[in-house]
Write an enzyme that holds these catalytic residues in place. Structure first.
Site, PDB file in Angstrom:
ATOM      1  N   LYS A  97       5.813  -3.625  29.539  1.00 48.81           N
ATOM      2  CA  LYS A  97       5.507  -4.839  30.325  1.00 48.81           C
ATOM      3  C   LYS A  97       6.001  -6.066  29.559  1.00 48.81           C
ATOM      4  O   LYS A  97       5.773  -6.194  28.363  1.00 48.81           O
ATOM      5  CB  LYS A  97       4.001  -4.936  30.561  1.00 48.81           C
TER       6      LYS A  97
ATOM      7  N   GLY B 191       6.120  13.157  14.417  1.00 46.71           N
ATOM      8  CA  GLY B 191       5.365  13.439  15.642  1.00 46.71           C
ATOM      9  C   GLY B 191       4.017  14.033  15.304  1.00 46.71           C
ATOM     10  O   GLY B 191       3.744  14.379  14.149  1.00 46.71           O
TER      11      GLY B 191
ATOM     12  N   HIS C 246      13.775   7.147  19.671  1.00 51.71           N
ATOM     13  CA  HIS C 246      12.889   7.779  18.694  1.00 51.71           C
ATOM     14  C   HIS C 246      13.179   9.278  18.796  1.00 51.71           C
ATOM     15  O   HIS C 246      13.483   9.796  19.875  1.00 51.71           O
ATOM     16  CB  HIS C 246      11.420   7.551  19.039  1.00 51.71           C
TER      17      HIS C 246
ATOM     18  N   GLU D  45       9.829  -2.046  22.070  1.00 52.40           N
ATOM     19  CA  GLU D  45       9.693  -0.596  22.273  1.00 52.40           C
ATOM     20  C   GLU D  45       9.251  -0.280  23.694  1.00 52.40           C
ATOM     21  O   GLU D  45       8.330  -0.891  24.225  1.00 52.40           O
ATOM     22  CB  GLU D  45       8.656  -0.052  21.269  1.00 52.40           C
TER      23      GLU D  45
HETATM   24  P1  FAD Z   1       5.712  11.658   8.101  1.00 48.88           P
HETATM   25  O1  FAD Z   1       6.501  10.660   7.379  1.00 48.88           O
HETATM   26  O2  FAD Z   1       6.118  13.088   7.998  1.00 48.88           O
HETATM   27  O3  FAD Z   1       4.200  11.511   7.618  1.00 48.88           O
HETATM   28  C1  FAD Z   1       3.150  12.239   8.252  1.00 48.88           C
HETATM   29  C2  FAD Z   1       2.057  12.512   7.242  1.00 48.88           C
HETATM   30  O4  FAD Z   1       2.536  13.476   6.276  1.00 48.88           O
HETATM   31  C3  FAD Z   1       1.648  11.285   6.433  1.00 48.88           C
HETATM   32  O5  FAD Z   1       0.258  11.388   6.174  1.00 48.88           O
HETATM   33  C4  FAD Z   1       2.432  11.416   5.140  1.00 48.88           C
HETATM   34  O6  FAD Z   1       1.787  10.802   4.044  1.00 48.88           O
HETATM   35  C5  FAD Z   1       2.489  12.933   4.966  1.00 48.88           C
HETATM   36  N1  FAD Z   1       3.697  13.386   4.277  1.00 48.88           N
HETATM   37  C6  FAD Z   1       4.945  12.883   4.391  1.00 48.88           C
HETATM   38  N2  FAD Z   1       5.793  13.572   3.611  1.00 48.88           N
HETATM   39  C7  FAD Z   1       5.055  14.532   3.001  1.00 48.88           C
HETATM   40  C8  FAD Z   1       5.366  15.566   2.076  1.00 48.88           C
HETATM   41  N3  FAD Z   1       6.598  15.747   1.615  1.00 48.88           N
HETATM   42  N4  FAD Z   1       4.344  16.375   1.647  1.00 48.88           N
HETATM   43  C9  FAD Z   1       3.073  16.208   2.104  1.00 48.88           C
HETATM   44  N5  FAD Z   1       2.741  15.218   2.980  1.00 48.88           N
HETATM   45  C10 FAD Z   1       3.711  14.418   3.420  1.00 48.88           C
HETATM   46  N6  FAD Z   1       5.102   9.673  17.823  1.00 48.88           N
HETATM   47  C11 FAD Z   1       5.708  10.319  18.846  1.00 48.88           C
HETATM   48  O7  FAD Z   1       5.324  11.447  19.175  1.00 48.88           O
HETATM   49  N7  FAD Z   1       6.766   9.751  19.528  1.00 48.88           N
HETATM   50  C12 FAD Z   1       7.256   8.535  19.201  1.00 48.88           C
HETATM   51  O8  FAD Z   1       8.204   8.056  19.821  1.00 48.88           O
HETATM   52  C13 FAD Z   1       6.641   7.814  18.128  1.00 48.88           C
HETATM   53  N8  FAD Z   1       7.093   6.599  17.742  1.00 48.88           N
HETATM   54  C14 FAD Z   1       6.520   5.966  16.660  1.00 48.88           C
HETATM   55  C15 FAD Z   1       7.046   4.738  16.241  1.00 48.88           C
HETATM   56  C16 FAD Z   1       6.479   4.074  15.154  1.00 48.88           C
HETATM   57  C17 FAD Z   1       7.078   2.767  14.694  1.00 48.88           C
HETATM   58  C18 FAD Z   1       5.356   4.632  14.475  1.00 48.88           C
HETATM   59  C19 FAD Z   1       4.715   3.902  13.328  1.00 48.88           C
HETATM   60  C20 FAD Z   1       4.827   5.849  14.884  1.00 48.88           C
HETATM   61  C21 FAD Z   1       5.408   6.537  15.973  1.00 48.88           C
HETATM   62  N9  FAD Z   1       4.935   7.780  16.401  1.00 48.88           N
HETATM   63  C22 FAD Z   1       5.531   8.441  17.454  1.00 48.88           C
HETATM   64  C23 FAD Z   1       3.754   8.389  15.759  1.00 48.88           C
HETATM   65  C24 FAD Z   1       4.132   9.320  14.584  1.00 48.88           C
HETATM   66  O9  FAD Z   1       4.858  10.432  15.067  1.00 48.88           O
HETATM   67  C25 FAD Z   1       2.820   9.777  13.925  1.00 48.88           C
HETATM   68  O10 FAD Z   1       2.204   8.694  13.301  1.00 48.88           O
HETATM   69  C26 FAD Z   1       2.911  10.967  12.991  1.00 48.88           C
HETATM   70  O11 FAD Z   1       1.583  11.359  12.656  1.00 48.88           O
HETATM   71  C27 FAD Z   1       3.608  10.687  11.685  1.00 48.88           C
HETATM   72  O12 FAD Z   1       4.931  10.516  11.837  1.00 48.88           O
HETATM   73  P2  FAD Z   1       5.845  10.088  10.577  1.00 48.88           P
HETATM   74  O13 FAD Z   1       7.219  10.065  11.046  1.00 48.88           O
HETATM   75  O14 FAD Z   1       5.292   8.885   9.920  1.00 48.88           O
HETATM   76  O15 FAD Z   1       5.593  11.384   9.652  1.00 48.88           O
END
Ligand code: FAD
Length: 310
Positions: A283, A108, A77, A17
Protein backbone atom coordinates in the site's frame (compact mmCIF):
# COMPACT_ATOMS: atom_id res chain seq x y z
CA UNK A 1 22.16 -2.49 -11.99
CA UNK A 2 24.48 -4.38 -9.62
CA UNK A 3 24.00 -3.39 -5.95
CA UNK A 4 27.63 -2.24 -5.73
CA UNK A 5 27.00 0.28 -8.53
CA UNK A 6 23.69 1.37 -6.98
CA UNK A 7 25.44 2.02 -3.66
CA UNK A 8 28.36 3.79 -5.31
CA UNK A 9 25.92 6.07 -7.18
CA UNK A 10 23.51 6.92 -4.34
CA UNK A 11 24.68 8.25 -0.97
CA UNK A 12 21.17 7.50 0.28
CA UNK A 13 18.88 4.72 -0.91
CA UNK A 14 15.16 4.13 -0.45
CA UNK A 15 13.68 0.74 -1.23
CA UNK A 16 10.10 -0.49 -1.11
CA UNK A 17 9.14 -4.08 -0.34
CA UNK A 18 6.11 -5.78 -1.92
CA UNK A 19 4.65 -9.25 -1.64
CA UNK A 20 2.99 -11.20 -4.49
CA UNK A 21 -0.80 -10.85 -4.18
CA UNK A 22 -2.89 -14.02 -4.12
CA UNK A 23 -5.83 -12.71 -6.20
CA UNK A 24 -6.29 -10.95 -9.55
CA UNK A 25 -7.79 -7.96 -7.73
CA UNK A 26 -4.70 -7.88 -5.52
CA UNK A 27 -2.44 -7.71 -8.61
CA UNK A 28 -4.50 -4.85 -10.03
CA UNK A 29 -4.35 -2.94 -6.74
CA UNK A 30 -0.61 -3.55 -6.41
CA UNK A 31 0.18 -2.19 -9.85
CA UNK A 32 -1.93 0.88 -9.11
CA UNK A 33 0.08 1.32 -5.90
CA UNK A 34 3.38 0.78 -7.73
CA UNK A 35 2.49 3.61 -10.12
CA UNK A 36 2.07 5.78 -7.02
CA UNK A 37 5.35 4.56 -5.55
CA UNK A 38 7.18 5.35 -8.77
CA UNK A 39 6.68 9.07 -8.14
CA UNK A 40 8.78 8.68 -4.96
CA UNK A 41 11.69 7.48 -7.14
CA UNK A 42 12.86 4.49 -5.07
CA UNK A 43 16.38 3.22 -5.58
CA UNK A 44 14.96 -0.28 -5.95
CA UNK A 45 11.95 -2.34 -4.99
CA UNK A 46 11.99 -5.88 -3.62
CA UNK A 47 9.54 -8.78 -3.78
CA UNK A 48 9.15 -11.31 -0.97
CA UNK A 49 9.35 -15.07 -1.45
CA UNK A 50 7.05 -17.52 0.29
CA UNK A 51 9.31 -19.96 2.10
CA UNK A 52 6.22 -22.15 2.44
CA UNK A 53 6.09 -22.69 -1.32
CA UNK A 54 2.65 -21.47 -2.39
CA UNK A 55 3.63 -18.15 -3.93
CA UNK A 56 7.15 -18.89 -5.18
CA UNK A 57 6.28 -18.70 -8.86
CA UNK A 58 4.36 -15.47 -8.17
CA UNK A 59 7.56 -13.85 -6.87
CA UNK A 60 9.30 -14.62 -10.15
CA UNK A 61 6.31 -13.39 -12.19
CA UNK A 62 5.93 -10.21 -10.16
CA UNK A 63 9.63 -9.36 -10.36
CA UNK A 64 9.64 -9.71 -14.13
CA UNK A 65 6.39 -7.82 -14.55
CA UNK A 66 7.52 -4.88 -12.40
CA UNK A 67 10.74 -4.67 -14.40
CA UNK A 68 8.91 -4.87 -17.71
CA UNK A 69 6.09 -2.45 -16.93
CA UNK A 70 7.81 0.12 -14.73
CA UNK A 71 11.54 -0.14 -15.39
CA UNK A 72 12.13 -0.04 -11.62
CA UNK A 73 15.23 -1.84 -10.35
CA UNK A 74 13.69 -4.95 -8.77
CA UNK A 75 15.29 -7.37 -6.34
CA UNK A 76 13.69 -10.74 -5.62
CA UNK A 77 13.92 -12.27 -2.14
CA UNK A 78 14.97 -15.92 -2.23
CA UNK A 79 14.79 -18.30 0.71
CA UNK A 80 16.87 -21.46 0.63
CA UNK A 81 15.29 -23.62 3.35
CA UNK A 82 13.77 -26.77 1.84
CA UNK A 83 15.22 -26.12 -1.64
CA UNK A 84 17.66 -28.48 -3.33
CA UNK A 85 20.84 -27.15 -4.95
CA UNK A 86 19.32 -27.92 -8.36
CA UNK A 87 16.17 -25.94 -7.59
CA UNK A 88 18.19 -22.93 -6.46
CA UNK A 89 20.27 -23.09 -9.65
CA UNK A 90 17.14 -23.24 -11.81
CA UNK A 91 15.79 -20.12 -10.05
CA UNK A 92 19.11 -18.30 -10.37
CA UNK A 93 19.34 -19.20 -14.08
CA UNK A 94 15.90 -17.88 -14.81
CA UNK A 95 16.63 -14.59 -12.99
CA UNK A 96 19.99 -14.28 -14.74
CA UNK A 97 18.43 -14.78 -18.17
CA UNK A 98 15.75 -12.17 -17.35
CA UNK A 99 18.46 -9.60 -16.54
CA UNK A 100 17.83 -9.51 -12.77
CA UNK A 101 20.96 -8.11 -11.12
CA UNK A 102 20.45 -8.56 -7.37
CA UNK A 103 19.02 -11.06 -4.90
CA UNK A 104 18.09 -10.82 -1.22
CA UNK A 105 19.44 -14.13 0.13
CA UNK A 106 17.52 -15.53 3.10
CA UNK A 107 17.05 -18.76 4.93
CA UNK A 108 13.29 -18.51 5.51
CA UNK A 109 11.25 -19.98 8.33
CA UNK A 110 9.41 -23.22 8.87
CA UNK A 111 5.76 -22.65 7.88
CA UNK A 112 4.57 -24.85 10.73
CA UNK A 113 6.96 -23.34 13.31
CA UNK A 114 7.45 -26.90 14.50
CA UNK A 115 9.33 -28.83 11.82
CA UNK A 116 13.03 -28.42 11.23
CA UNK A 117 13.68 -25.30 9.16
CA UNK A 118 16.06 -26.94 6.74
CA UNK A 119 17.08 -30.47 6.06
CA UNK A 120 18.56 -29.79 2.62
CA UNK A 121 21.97 -28.48 1.58
CA UNK A 122 21.11 -24.93 2.68
CA UNK A 123 20.94 -24.80 6.45
CA UNK A 124 21.51 -21.06 6.79
CA UNK A 125 21.38 -17.97 4.59
CA UNK A 126 25.17 -17.99 4.39
CA UNK A 127 24.97 -21.24 2.38
CA UNK A 128 22.79 -19.44 -0.17
CA UNK A 129 25.12 -16.43 -0.24
CA UNK A 130 28.04 -18.76 -1.05
CA UNK A 131 26.01 -20.61 -3.66
CA UNK A 132 25.03 -17.35 -5.39
CA UNK A 133 28.64 -16.12 -5.29
CA UNK A 134 29.83 -19.33 -6.92
CA UNK A 135 26.96 -19.53 -9.42
CA UNK A 136 29.07 -18.38 -12.37
CA UNK A 137 31.39 -21.36 -11.98
CA UNK A 138 28.30 -23.57 -12.37
CA UNK A 139 27.32 -21.87 -15.62
CA UNK A 140 24.76 -19.40 -14.19
CA UNK A 141 25.73 -16.30 -16.14
CA UNK A 142 24.41 -12.84 -15.31
CA UNK A 143 24.71 -9.72 -17.46
CA UNK A 144 27.29 -8.43 -14.98
CA UNK A 145 30.61 -10.27 -14.84
CA UNK A 146 30.56 -9.88 -11.03
CA UNK A 147 27.47 -12.09 -10.89
CA UNK A 148 24.46 -11.15 -8.77
CA UNK A 149 24.60 -8.38 -6.19
CA UNK A 150 23.62 -9.93 -2.84
CA UNK A 151 21.67 -8.49 0.08
CA UNK A 152 21.13 -10.29 3.41
CA UNK A 153 18.94 -9.75 6.48
CA UNK A 154 20.13 -8.32 9.82
CA UNK A 155 18.38 -8.11 13.18
CA UNK A 156 18.86 -4.96 15.31
CA UNK A 157 17.06 -6.56 18.24
CA UNK A 158 18.43 -10.06 17.68
CA UNK A 159 17.02 -13.13 15.95
CA UNK A 160 14.73 -15.28 18.12
CA UNK A 161 16.74 -18.46 17.44
CA UNK A 162 20.04 -17.00 18.64
CA UNK A 163 19.57 -15.30 22.00
CA UNK A 164 23.34 -14.75 22.30
CA UNK A 165 23.69 -11.42 20.49
CA UNK A 166 27.46 -11.76 20.18
CA UNK A 167 27.05 -15.04 18.30
CA UNK A 168 24.26 -13.53 16.20
CA UNK A 169 26.70 -10.76 15.24
CA UNK A 170 29.30 -13.38 14.28
CA UNK A 171 26.73 -14.97 11.97
CA UNK A 172 25.93 -11.63 10.35
CA UNK A 173 29.60 -10.89 9.88
CA UNK A 174 30.12 -14.31 8.30
CA UNK A 175 27.30 -13.60 5.79
CA UNK A 176 28.96 -10.31 4.90
CA UNK A 177 32.38 -11.92 4.52
CA UNK A 178 30.86 -14.65 2.36
CA UNK A 179 29.92 -11.97 -0.16
CA UNK A 180 26.91 -9.85 0.88
CA UNK A 181 26.96 -6.37 -0.63
CA UNK A 182 24.16 -5.00 1.55
CA UNK A 183 22.38 -5.69 4.85
CA UNK A 184 18.66 -4.90 5.19
CA UNK A 185 17.42 -4.70 8.75
CA UNK A 186 14.42 -6.30 10.31
CA UNK A 187 11.72 -3.73 11.10
CA UNK A 188 12.09 -1.84 14.36
CA UNK A 189 10.27 0.94 16.21
CA UNK A 190 13.02 1.94 18.61
CA UNK A 191 15.73 3.92 16.83
CA UNK A 192 18.06 3.52 19.83
CA UNK A 193 18.07 -0.23 19.23
CA UNK A 194 18.98 0.30 15.57
CA UNK A 195 21.66 2.93 16.31
CA UNK A 196 23.24 0.72 18.96
CA UNK A 197 23.20 -2.30 16.63
CA UNK A 198 24.74 -0.22 13.83
CA UNK A 199 27.56 0.73 16.19
CA UNK A 200 27.97 -2.91 17.28
CA UNK A 201 28.17 -3.95 13.62
CA UNK A 202 30.93 -1.38 13.15
CA UNK A 203 32.77 -2.64 16.24
CA UNK A 204 32.51 -6.18 14.88
CA UNK A 205 34.24 -4.98 11.71
CA UNK A 206 31.18 -5.14 9.44
CA UNK A 207 31.70 -2.59 6.68
CA UNK A 208 28.77 -3.69 4.51
CA UNK A 209 26.20 -0.87 4.05
CA UNK A 210 23.09 -1.28 6.23
CA UNK A 211 19.56 -0.18 5.38
CA UNK A 212 17.06 0.51 8.18
CA UNK A 213 13.79 -1.42 7.93
CA UNK A 214 10.72 0.73 8.61
CA UNK A 215 7.13 -0.47 8.72
CA UNK A 216 4.49 2.12 9.66
CA UNK A 217 1.72 0.73 11.85
CA UNK A 218 -1.56 1.34 10.04
CA UNK A 219 -3.99 -0.77 12.10
CA UNK A 220 -4.28 -2.62 15.39
CA UNK A 221 -4.52 -5.94 13.55
CA UNK A 222 -1.34 -5.03 11.64
CA UNK A 223 0.43 -4.28 14.92
CA UNK A 224 -0.32 -7.79 16.25
CA UNK A 225 0.82 -9.37 12.96
CA UNK A 226 4.10 -7.45 13.13
CA UNK A 227 4.73 -8.64 16.67
CA UNK A 228 4.23 -12.18 15.37
CA UNK A 229 6.42 -11.82 12.27
CA UNK A 230 9.24 -9.86 13.86
CA UNK A 231 9.64 -11.68 17.16
CA UNK A 232 11.74 -9.80 19.71
CA UNK A 233 10.91 -6.35 18.31
CA UNK A 234 10.37 -3.71 21.00
CA UNK A 235 7.19 -1.65 20.87
CA UNK A 236 8.19 1.44 22.88
CA UNK A 237 5.77 2.55 25.60
CA UNK A 238 5.21 6.05 24.09
CA UNK A 239 4.14 4.39 20.81
CA UNK A 240 1.76 1.98 22.55
CA UNK A 241 0.39 4.84 24.69
CA UNK A 242 -0.32 6.94 21.59
CA UNK A 243 -2.03 3.99 19.92
CA UNK A 244 -4.13 3.38 23.01
CA UNK A 245 -5.18 7.05 23.00
CA UNK A 246 -6.35 6.58 19.40
CA UNK A 247 -8.84 4.06 20.77
CA UNK A 248 -11.15 2.38 18.26
CA UNK A 249 -10.68 4.99 15.55
CA UNK A 250 -8.77 3.21 12.71
CA UNK A 251 -7.84 6.52 11.03
CA UNK A 252 -6.37 7.83 14.26
CA UNK A 253 -4.35 4.60 14.73
CA UNK A 254 -2.96 4.98 11.20
CA UNK A 255 -2.10 8.65 11.85
CA UNK A 256 -0.20 7.68 15.00
CA UNK A 257 1.67 4.90 13.16
CA UNK A 258 2.61 7.15 10.25
CA UNK A 259 3.68 9.95 12.58
CA UNK A 260 5.91 7.54 14.53
CA UNK A 261 7.47 6.16 11.35
CA UNK A 262 8.02 9.70 10.04
CA UNK A 263 9.90 10.67 13.19
CA UNK A 264 11.95 7.46 12.95
CA UNK A 265 12.87 8.31 9.34
CA UNK A 266 13.67 11.93 10.16
CA UNK A 267 16.06 10.89 12.96
CA UNK A 268 17.65 8.15 10.86
CA UNK A 269 18.26 10.52 7.94
CA UNK A 270 19.66 13.20 10.25
CA UNK A 271 21.88 10.51 11.80
CA UNK A 272 23.35 9.67 8.38
CA UNK A 273 21.66 6.31 7.76
CA UNK A 274 22.76 4.69 4.47
CA UNK A 275 19.19 4.10 3.40
CA UNK A 276 15.68 3.09 4.43
CA UNK A 277 13.85 -0.06 3.37
CA UNK A 278 10.07 0.42 3.64
CA UNK A 279 7.96 -2.64 4.37
CA UNK A 280 4.96 -1.33 2.40
CA UNK A 281 2.47 -4.22 2.63
CA UNK A 282 1.65 -3.29 -1.00
CA UNK A 283 0.00 0.00 0.00
CA UNK A 284 1.38 3.36 -1.02
CA UNK A 285 -0.63 5.64 1.29
CA UNK A 286 1.55 5.38 4.41
CA UNK A 287 4.88 5.69 2.59
CA UNK A 288 3.65 8.64 0.53
CA UNK A 289 2.45 10.35 3.70
CA UNK A 290 5.85 9.83 5.34
CA UNK A 291 7.57 11.50 2.36
CA UNK A 292 5.03 14.33 2.53
CA UNK A 293 5.61 14.74 6.29
CA UNK A 294 9.36 14.84 5.68
CA UNK A 295 8.74 17.65 3.21
CA UNK A 296 10.23 15.81 0.24
CA UNK A 297 8.63 15.06 -3.12
CA UNK A 298 10.85 12.06 -3.83
CA UNK A 299 14.00 10.21 -2.77
CA UNK A 300 15.99 12.56 -5.03
CA UNK A 301 15.89 15.18 -2.25
CA UNK A 302 17.88 12.80 -0.04
CA UNK A 303 20.27 11.60 -2.75
CA UNK A 304 21.95 15.02 -2.78
CA UNK A 305 22.70 14.71 0.94
CA UNK A 306 26.35 13.89 0.40
CA UNK A 307 26.91 16.88 -1.88
CA UNK A 308 24.91 19.32 0.22
CA UNK A 309 26.29 18.14 3.54
CA UNK A 310 23.03 17.55 5.42
P1 FAD B 1 20.13 -16.85 8.78
O1 FAD B 1 21.12 -15.81 8.48
O2 FAD B 1 20.43 -18.25 8.36
O3 FAD B 1 19.87 -16.82 10.35
C1 FAD B 1 18.83 -17.61 10.94
C2 FAD B 1 19.24 -17.98 12.35
O4 FAD B 1 20.33 -18.92 12.30
C3 FAD B 1 19.75 -16.80 13.17
O5 FAD B 1 19.35 -17.00 14.51
C4 FAD B 1 21.26 -16.90 13.06
O6 FAD B 1 21.93 -16.35 14.17
C5 FAD B 1 21.47 -18.41 12.98
N1 FAD B 1 22.64 -18.79 12.19
C6 FAD B 1 23.10 -18.19 11.06
N2 FAD B 1 24.19 -18.83 10.62
C7 FAD B 1 24.41 -19.86 11.48
C8 FAD B 1 25.39 -20.88 11.55
N3 FAD B 1 26.37 -20.98 10.66
N4 FAD B 1 25.32 -21.77 12.60
C9 FAD B 1 24.33 -21.69 13.53
N5 FAD B 1 23.39 -20.71 13.49
C10 FAD B 1 23.42 -19.83 12.49
N6 FAD B 1 11.17 -14.73 5.02
C11 FAD B 1 10.55 -15.32 3.97
O7 FAD B 1 10.10 -16.46 4.08
N7 FAD B 1 10.42 -14.66 2.76
C12 FAD B 1 10.91 -13.42 2.57
O8 FAD B 1 10.78 -12.86 1.48
C13 FAD B 1 11.57 -12.76 3.65
N8 FAD B 1 12.10 -11.53 3.52
C14 FAD B 1 12.79 -10.96 4.56
C15 FAD B 1 13.39 -9.70 4.38
C16 FAD B 1 14.08 -9.10 5.42
C17 FAD B 1 14.74 -7.76 5.20
C18 FAD B 1 14.18 -9.75 6.69
C19 FAD B 1 14.90 -9.09 7.83
C20 FAD B 1 13.60 -10.99 6.88
C21 FAD B 1 12.90 -11.62 5.82
N9 FAD B 1 12.33 -12.88 5.96
C22 FAD B 1 11.67 -13.48 4.90
C23 FAD B 1 12.37 -13.59 7.25
C24 FAD B 1 13.60 -14.51 7.39
O9 FAD B 1 13.52 -15.56 6.44
C25 FAD B 1 13.60 -15.07 8.82
O10 FAD B 1 13.85 -14.05 9.73
C26 FAD B 1 14.49 -16.27 9.08
O11 FAD B 1 14.19 -16.76 10.38
C27 FAD B 1 15.96 -15.96 9.08
O12 FAD B 1 16.43 -15.70 7.85
P2 FAD B 1 17.96 -15.23 7.64
O13 FAD B 1 18.17 -15.10 6.21
O14 FAD B 1 18.27 -14.08 8.52
O15 FAD B 1 18.69 -16.56 8.20
Amino acid sequence: MHLCDVLARDPFTASFEFFPPKTDDGWGALFAAIADFGVLRPTFVSVTYGAGGSTQQFTHDLVLRIRRETGLETMPHLTCARHSAEEIDAILRSYASAGVSNILALRGDSPSQTGSVSTGPFRHAIDLVRSIREARSRGVVTEDARGFGIAVAGYPEGHPETPNTLIEMDHLKAKCEAGADLVISQLFFDNHAFDDWRQRCELAGIRTPILAGIMPITSLAGLKRMAELAGGTTFPAPLLRAIRRAGDDPDAVARVGIHWATEQCRALIDGGVRGIHFYTLNKSVATKKIYENLGIASTDALRVRGAEGY
